[in-house]
Motif scaffolding. Structure first.
Motif, mmCIF file in Angstrom:
data_model
loop_
_atom_site.group_PDB
_atom_site.id
_atom_site.type_symbol
_atom_site.label_atom_id
_atom_site.label_comp_id
_atom_site.label_asym_id
_atom_site.label_seq_id
_atom_site.Cartn_x
_atom_site.Cartn_y
_atom_site.Cartn_z
ATOM 1 N N ILE A 134 0.840 -1.201 0.000
ATOM 2 C CA ILE A 134 0.000 0.000 0.000
ATOM 3 C C ILE A 134 0.871 1.245 0.000
ATOM 4 C CG2 ILE A 134 -1.647 1.356 1.363
ATOM 5 C CD1 ILE A 134 -2.781 -1.336 2.374
ATOM 6 N N LEU A 135 1.915 1.253 0.812
ATOM 7 C CA LEU A 135 2.826 2.397 0.866
ATOM 8 C C LEU A 135 3.482 2.636 -0.484
ATOM 9 C CD1 LEU A 135 4.330 4.593 2.429
ATOM 10 C CD2 LEU A 135 5.939 2.839 3.204
ATOM 11 N N ILE A 136 3.917 1.574 -1.135
ATOM 12 C CA ILE A 136 4.538 1.694 -2.456
ATOM 13 C C ILE A 136 3.541 2.250 -3.466
ATOM 14 C CG2 ILE A 136 5.464 0.358 -4.400
ATOM 15 C CD1 ILE A 136 6.725 -1.533 -2.277
ATOM 16 N N ALA A 137 2.331 1.690 -3.480
ATOM 17 C CA ALA A 137 1.317 2.113 -4.450
ATOM 18 C C ALA A 137 0.933 3.576 -4.256
ATOM 19 C CB ALA A 137 0.082 1.222 -4.336
ATOM 20 N N VAL A 138 0.729 3.984 -3.006
ATOM 21 C CA VAL A 138 0.344 5.375 -2.724
ATOM 22 C C VAL A 138 1.462 6.327 -3.131
ATOM 23 C CG1 VAL A 138 -0.149 7.005 -0.858
ATOM 24 C CG2 VAL A 138 -1.263 4.772 -0.885
ATOM 25 N N THR A 139 2.696 5.946 -2.850
ATOM 26 C CA THR A 139 3.840 6.799 -3.205
ATOM 27 C C THR A 139 4.000 6.894 -4.713
ATOM 28 O OG1 THR A 139 4.944 6.147 -1.145
ATOM 29 C CG2 THR A 139 6.303 7.190 -2.839
ATOM 30 N N GLU A 140 3.822 5.787 -5.407
ATOM 31 C CA GLU A 140 3.924 5.806 -6.870
ATOM 32 C C GLU A 140 2.842 6.695 -7.476
ATOM 33 O OE1 GLU A 140 3.801 1.661 -7.805
ATOM 34 O OE2 GLU A 140 5.999 1.471 -7.855
ATOM 35 N N MET A 141 1.620 6.633 -6.939
ATOM 36 C CA MET A 141 0.548 7.494 -7.439
ATOM 37 C C MET A 141 0.853 8.958 -7.170
ATOM 38 S SD MET A 141 -3.047 5.470 -6.749
ATOM 39 C CE MET A 141 -2.762 5.148 -5.015
ATOM 40 N N ASP A 142 1.404 9.248 -6.006
ATOM 41 C CA ASP A 142 1.755 10.618 -5.652
ATOM 42 C C ASP A 142 2.847 11.147 -6.583
ATOM 43 O OD1 ASP A 142 1.680 12.944 -3.739
ATOM 44 O OD2 ASP A 142 3.754 12.332 -3.442
ATOM 45 N N LEU A 143 3.839 10.322 -6.863
ATOM 46 C CA LEU A 143 4.925 10.732 -7.754
ATOM 47 C C LEU A 143 4.411 10.947 -9.176
ATOM 48 C CD1 LEU A 143 7.754 8.352 -6.473
ATOM 49 C CD2 LEU A 143 7.671 10.834 -6.212
ATOM 50 N N ALA A 144 3.524 10.056 -9.627
ATOM 51 C CA ALA A 144 2.963 10.200 -10.977
ATOM 52 C C ALA A 144 2.141 11.479 -11.087
ATOM 53 C CB ALA A 144 2.105 8.980 -11.309
ATOM 54 N N LYS A 145 1.386 11.802 -10.042
ATOM 55 C CA LYS A 145 0.582 13.019 -10.044
ATOM 56 C C LYS A 145 1.475 14.256 -10.115
ATOM 57 C CE LYS A 145 -2.735 12.902 -7.139
ATOM 58 N NZ LYS A 145 -3.480 12.935 -5.850
ATOM 59 N N LYS A 146 2.584 14.241 -9.385
ATOM 60 C CA LYS A 146 3.496 15.380 -9.399
ATOM 61 C C LYS A 146 4.163 15.540 -10.756
ATOM 62 C CE LYS A 146 4.492 15.512 -4.460
ATOM 63 N NZ LYS A 146 5.489 15.282 -3.386
ATOM 64 N N ARG A 147 4.513 14.402 -11.357
ATOM 65 C CA ARG A 147 5.146 14.484 -12.686
ATOM 66 C C ARG A 147 4.162 15.037 -13.706
ATOM 67 N NH1 ARG A 147 7.818 9.546 -11.053
ATOM 68 N NH2 ARG A 147 6.083 8.312 -11.871
ATOM 69 N N THR A 148 2.910 14.603 -13.611
ATOM 70 C CA THR A 148 1.901 15.064 -14.563
ATOM 71 C C THR A 148 1.617 16.547 -14.387
ATOM 72 O OG1 THR A 148 0.854 12.879 -14.553
ATOM 73 C CG2 THR A 148 -0.451 14.724 -15.364
ATOM 74 N N SER A 149 1.491 16.989 -13.140
ATOM 75 C CA SER A 149 1.196 18.397 -12.889
ATOM 76 C C SER A 149 2.379 19.290 -13.253
ATOM 77 C CB SER A 149 0.826 18.614 -11.424
ATOM 78 O OG SER A 149 1.915 18.270 -10.586
ATOM 79 N N GLY A 150 3.577 18.714 -13.279
ATOM 80 C CA GLY A 150 4.748 19.507 -13.622
ATOM 81 C C GLY A 150 5.042 19.565 -15.106
ATOM 82 N N ASP A 151 4.308 18.779 -15.907
ATOM 83 C CA ASP A 151 4.536 18.791 -17.341
ATOM 84 C C ASP A 151 3.949 20.051 -17.979
ATOM 85 O OD1 ASP A 151 5.791 16.401 -17.225
ATOM 86 O OD2 ASP A 151 4.026 15.206 -17.754
ATOM 87 N N PRO A 152 4.565 20.551 -19.020
ATOM 88 C CA PRO A 152 3.972 21.679 -19.720
ATOM 89 C C PRO A 152 2.668 21.270 -20.391
ATOM 90 C CG PRO A 152 5.826 20.809 -20.972
ATOM 91 C CD PRO A 152 5.829 20.113 -19.649
ATOM 92 N N PRO A 153 1.714 22.170 -20.537
ATOM 93 C CA PRO A 153 0.429 21.828 -21.155
ATOM 94 C C PRO A 153 0.610 21.402 -22.602
ATOM 95 C CG PRO A 153 0.646 24.212 -20.899
ATOM 96 C CD PRO A 153 1.787 23.609 -20.166
ATOM 97 N N LEU A 154 -0.220 20.428 -23.000
ATOM 98 C CA LEU A 154 -0.155 19.964 -24.383
ATOM 99 C C LEU A 154 -0.665 21.045 -25.325
ATOM 100 C CD1 LEU A 154 -1.493 16.319 -23.886
ATOM 101 C CD2 LEU A 154 0.878 17.044 -24.178
ATOM 102 N N GLN A 155 -0.037 21.180 -26.529
ATOM 103 C CA GLN A 155 -0.443 22.162 -27.559
ATOM 104 C C GLN A 155 -1.394 21.496 -28.550
ATOM 105 O OE1 GLN A 155 0.409 25.360 -27.312
ATOM 106 N NE2 GLN A 155 1.499 24.875 -25.430
#
Length: 224
Positions: A203-224
């Motif tokens: 559970i700890l691994i899964a929650v952390t992976e989801m949190d990291l994926a969310k941060k990476r997505t929010s940090g990406d530049p918007p699609l054109q």
């Protein structure tokens, strides 16, 4: 683990315990939780616990999502009882203490009491494995846990004592990381209620992976 009492099973713990509702607080068996106590009702709770001699406090999260009464929120069904293993007075009316986790419990019934703090009748038997130190730790995927920890540290520009982590047994490592994790009450409750150490780590691994994926997505530049 700095603890003078040896609890070998549910029968050695009281059926009625004081409970301290605290959102986001996760105590696990043999884990250490520091607390800064300043509210009068909880100062009284500590005094009564010391006077009674059992030195036990039940840590439990309020279930805010299902609580119509904000002044007395509904409690989650599962918490963890801890023993006061360190206590100091601050000089300004506070207690600085440390709880060492003993066993998880299910709330059987919240009692109607005259004390300002809440008390519950609890059942430890569903978590009888908590009384066996390091049970199931060989089933933990330590490599996966350390990999996601490394990614988390890099993403948040944090450092850690790797020598200490390398020496830590799996139970101590999983429980310490779960307790220190920056996640919300639902995630903390899921880790608390995990049936075994392996599941808690997953559970700890899964929650952390989801949190990291969310941060990476929010940090990406918007699609054109």
């Amino acid at each position: 683990m700095p603890i003078n009492a040896d609890y070998r099973g549910p029968a050695e713990l009281p059926e009625v315990i004081p409970v301290f509702p605290l959102p986001g607080a996760l105590l696990l068996p043999r884990g250490q939780m520091p607390l800064n106590i300043f509210e009068q009702r909880y100062l009284a709770m500590i005094d009564d616990s010391l006077r009674d001699g059992h030195r036990l406090i039940g840590m439990i999260q309020p279930d805010a999502a299902h609580s119509p009464d904000e002044n007395k929120p509904k409690l989650f069904k599962v918490g963890c009882v801890g023993r006061i293993t360190q206590l100091a007075e601050s000089g300004d009316g506070r207690y600085i203490l440390e709880l060492t986790g003993v066993s998880r419990f299910e709330v059987v019934q919240e009692l109607s009491v005259k004390t300002a703090y809440r008390q519950c009748k609890v059942d430890y038997f569903p978590f009888i494995d908590d009384f066996t130190a390091r049970k199931g730790e060989d089933d933990v995927d330590r490599a996966a846990l350390l990999a996601v920890l490394t990614d988390f540290l890099k993403a948040n520009n944090l450092k850690v004592d790797w020598e200490g982590i390398d020496k830590a047994p799996n139970e101590a490592l999983v429980n310490a990381l779960a307790m220190m994790s920056p996640y919300g009450p639902p995630e903390k409750q899921a880790m608390l209620e995990a049936p075994d150490l392996k599941t808690r780590a997953e559970i700890l691994i899964a929650v952390t992976e989801m949190d990291l994926a969310k941060k990476r997505t929010s940090g990406d530049p918007p699609l054109q």
